[in-house]
Design an enzyme around this catalytic site. Structure first.
Site, PDB file in Angstrom:
ATOM      1  N   ASN A 296       0.804  -1.135  -0.011  1.00  0.00           N
ATOM      2  CA  ASN A 296       0.066   0.094  -0.129  1.00  0.00           C
ATOM      3  C   ASN A 296       0.892   1.403  -0.160  1.00  0.00           C
ATOM      4  O   ASN A 296       1.976   1.304   0.537  1.00  0.00           O
ATOM      5  CB  ASN A 296      -0.964   0.062   1.123  1.00  0.00           C
ATOM      6  CG  ASN A 296      -2.004  -0.993   1.210  1.00  0.00           C
ATOM      7  OD1 ASN A 296      -2.111  -1.839  -0.032  1.00  0.00           O
ATOM      8  ND2 ASN A 296      -2.696  -1.676   2.120  1.00  0.00           N
TER       9      ASN A 296
ATOM     10  N   HIS B  59       5.894  -0.739  -2.671  1.00  0.00           N
ATOM     11  CA  HIS B  59       5.643   0.060  -3.962  1.00  0.00           C
ATOM     12  C   HIS B  59       5.649   1.511  -3.506  1.00  0.00           C
ATOM     13  O   HIS B  59       5.023   2.242  -4.082  1.00  0.00           O
ATOM     14  CB  HIS B  59       4.115  -0.158  -4.306  1.00  0.00           C
ATOM     15  CG  HIS B  59       3.863  -1.788  -4.988  1.00  0.00           C
ATOM     16  ND1 HIS B  59       2.896  -2.326  -5.185  1.00  0.00           N
ATOM     17  CD2 HIS B  59       5.046  -2.526  -5.381  1.00  0.00           C
ATOM     18  CE1 HIS B  59       2.883  -3.444  -5.886  1.00  0.00           C
ATOM     19  NE2 HIS B  59       4.197  -3.536  -5.636  1.00  0.00           N
TER      20      HIS B  59
ATOM     21  N   GLY C  19      -5.151  -8.993   3.000  1.00  0.00           N
ATOM     22  CA  GLY C  19      -5.710  -8.382   2.107  1.00  0.00           C
ATOM     23  C   GLY C  19      -5.053  -7.922   1.002  1.00  0.00           C
ATOM     24  O   GLY C  19      -5.079  -6.851   0.246  1.00  0.00           O
TER      25      GLY C  19
END
Ligand code: NAD
Length: 281
Positions: free
Chosen positions: A108, A125, A200
């Site tokens: 995230n 990221h 998730g």
């Protein structure tokens, strides 16, 4: 589900080096949409997806033009600085505080793990609230550079005060290599851990999706990748636990030992509370 929550808490309490891997599903309960779900950013705005795919290439060709577009155009996520961590982020932060989780590796870019109390964080990221020098990898907060002023004075792209390299946003674009420091440390953590808690992620974006596979395979392949004289040789099997709303390729391929299917914001706080009870924290 309650039985699996107890099992995960026991596995975490028994672990000696547990890490967590997280994805966009971690933040949907904070109100940040994923990309391709029914309310996803790209489902609603296919043009944003087309621009995202060519963004890094454009940056490499024309950093000034890329920055002018960034500073004057809309942000696809809106203002990510305005979101708050949910009960899942807080539980992850608590598990680190109790000494159970050693590292969190997230895909995230929203900065919510940091706000939720996680200290040892690898943002695979990057982070939308930060900038990064593409040469020396120094990171800085967005607000440390006055981008509007640089635009007005025709001084874009921003340059690094440490090495003079070109600065881009810290977020990793399509086709952009994962910054070397984060990629190497994440690989090391995947080798080292004896428990991986995956929350998730649909585990289809690579190379991030390799990390659970490495954890699972490390015993067999250890000597191919690492010179044993350089580090502690991992032994035994890594326990891989998934928390997700739906099964993923990791579930289907048997990479994870078990899936706790449901909402992260409900499941993680229960696990953290049960770990506290077992460890008498
Ligand atoms: P993904 O959207 O591919 O998968 C998310 C998974 O989480 C899905 O399987 C979904 O069913 C599950 N999920 C969603 N809400 C959940 C909840 N409340 N409880 C449990 N499970 C839930 O996400 P990904 O695997 O992280 O890959 C998407 C890519 O997009 C990543 O590279 C990431 O960098 C980027 N992205 C980041 C953000 C963010 O920073 N918040 C948001 C969108 C996309």
């Amino acid at each position: 589900m309650e039985e699996l929550i107890k099992r995960a808490a026991q596995d975490l309490a028994n672990s000696s080096y547990a890490i967590a891997l997280t994805g966009a599903g971690m933040s949907t309960e904070s109100g940040i949409p994923d990309f391709r779900g029914p309310s996803g950013i790209w489902t609603k705005n296919p043009d944003a997806e087309r621009r995202a795919y060519r963004s890094y290439e454009f940056f490499m060709e024309n950093p000034k033009g890329w920055w002018v577009e960034r500073v004057t155009g809309p942000n696809i996520f809106g203002d990510l600085a305005g979101y708050s961590p949910n009960a899942g982020h807080i539980a992850i932060g608590d598990l680190e505080k109790y000494g159970i989780l050693k590292t969190v590796i997230t895909q995230n870019i929203d900065g919510l793990h940091e706000k939720g109390g996680t200290k040892n964080l690898l943002e695979y990221h990057g982070c939308a609230l930060k900038l990064r020098c593409v040469s020396c990898l120094s990171r800085m907060r967005r607000e440390e550079i006055d981008l509007e002023l640089l635009l007005k004075e025709d001084r874009l792209p921003p340059v690094c005060s440490v090495c003079g390299g070109v600065i881009k946003t810290d977020t990793v674009g399509f086709g952009e290599p994962i910054p070397e420091d984060v990629a190497e440390k994440s690989l090391e953590e995947a080798w080292k851990c004896d428990l991986m808690l995956i929350c998730g992620t649909s585990a289809v974006v690579y190379p991030f999706a390799n990390l659970p596979r490495i954890a699972r395979q490390k015993k067999a392949n250890y000597e191919i990748y690492i010179d044993p004289s350089e580090g502690k040789r991992p032994t035994g099997k890594t326990t891989v636990i998934e928390i997700n709303a739906e099964p993923t390729p990791l579930t289907q391929e048997g990479i994870s030992d078990y899936l706790i299917q449901g909402r992260i914001g409900e499941i993680l706080p229960k696990i953290a509370a049960e770990v506290m009870r077992i460890r008498q924290i």
